[in-house]
Scaffold this motif. Sequence first.
Motif, PDB file in Angstrom:
ATOM      1  N   UNK A   1      29.099  53.977  33.273  1.00  0.00           N
ATOM      2  CA  UNK A   1      28.232  54.726  32.374  1.00  0.00           C
ATOM      3  C   UNK A   1      26.806  54.215  32.252  1.00  0.00           C
ATOM      4  N   UNK A   2      26.576  52.954  32.543  1.00  0.00           N
ATOM      5  CA  UNK A   2      25.244  52.384  32.338  1.00  0.00           C
ATOM      6  C   UNK A   2      24.581  52.019  33.658  1.00  0.00           C
TER       7      UNK A   2
ATOM      8  N   UNK B   1      27.165  54.595  38.170  1.00  0.00           N
ATOM      9  CA  UNK B   1      27.128  55.988  37.703  1.00  0.00           C
ATOM     10  C   UNK B   1      26.942  56.939  38.888  1.00  0.00           C
ATOM     11  N   UNK B   2      26.087  56.550  39.838  1.00  0.00           N
ATOM     12  CA  UNK B   2      25.868  57.385  41.019  1.00  0.00           C
ATOM     13  C   UNK B   2      27.130  57.443  41.877  1.00  0.00           C
ATOM     14  N   UNK B   3      27.788  56.300  42.064  1.00  0.00           N
ATOM     15  CA  UNK B   3      29.024  56.273  42.861  1.00  0.00           C
ATOM     16  C   UNK B   3      30.097  57.130  42.204  1.00  0.00           C
ATOM     17  N   UNK B   4      30.212  57.064  40.874  1.00  0.00           N
ATOM     18  CA  UNK B   4      31.192  57.883  40.180  1.00  0.00           C
ATOM     19  C   UNK B   4      30.862  59.356  40.348  1.00  0.00           C
ATOM     20  N   UNK B   5      29.587  59.710  40.221  1.00  0.00           N
ATOM     21  CA  UNK B   5      29.173  61.109  40.406  1.00  0.00           C
ATOM     22  C   UNK B   5      29.491  61.573  41.824  1.00  0.00           C
ATOM     23  N   UNK B   6      29.232  60.707  42.818  1.00  0.00           N
ATOM     24  CA  UNK B   6      29.561  61.038  44.207  1.00  0.00           C
ATOM     25  C   UNK B   6      31.064  61.264  44.372  1.00  0.00           C
ATOM     26  N   UNK B   7      31.860  60.399  43.745  1.00  0.00           N
ATOM     27  CA  UNK B   7      33.313  60.514  43.836  1.00  0.00           C
ATOM     28  C   UNK B   7      33.773  61.829  43.220  1.00  0.00           C
TER      29      UNK B   7
END
Length: 172
Positions: A78-79, A84-90
Amino acid sequence: MGRKASKATENIYYISRMEASKVNPAYTSREKAALKLGIERSRLARIELGQIEPYAEEVDIMSTAYNAPHLCADYCNNVCPIGARKLADQINKSAPESIERLVLRFLSSTQSMDEISKILVDITQDGIINQDEIRDLQTIFSAMESVTKNIDSIKLWIMKDPNLKSYFNFDI
């Protein structure tokens, strides 16, 4: 004993410190915790009040001191801009699957949980883990990994739905 910080009661860092204070009185107040953690008291207050984001090093210190590894996961998801970018990509790369299929896969993976619970109790009740029990633990760990993967898949499905995402705060 420190007073309850009513403005910070929903803050993950405050909650973790309060949980840690149940086993270590050094975390009952911000002043004591700040000394123990090596973080300035006013900075710790601002972190717990959600006024500032902690540095990664501070999260690591708190996570270790409070025995709260979820603090690192929350920070990374989250921070941290990379996390955060890797999670969004996933989220964006995962293939769309129906919630029904995900739930069925989850339910299938949890069918053995009663048996796993019994085996875990048998293994741990004497406080000694022998070679046979290690093999059982490896099997149990594999089953638990499958359940975790299915839970994460359902979380990702929810996070992709703009109508649902705002109602949940997941650490993946």
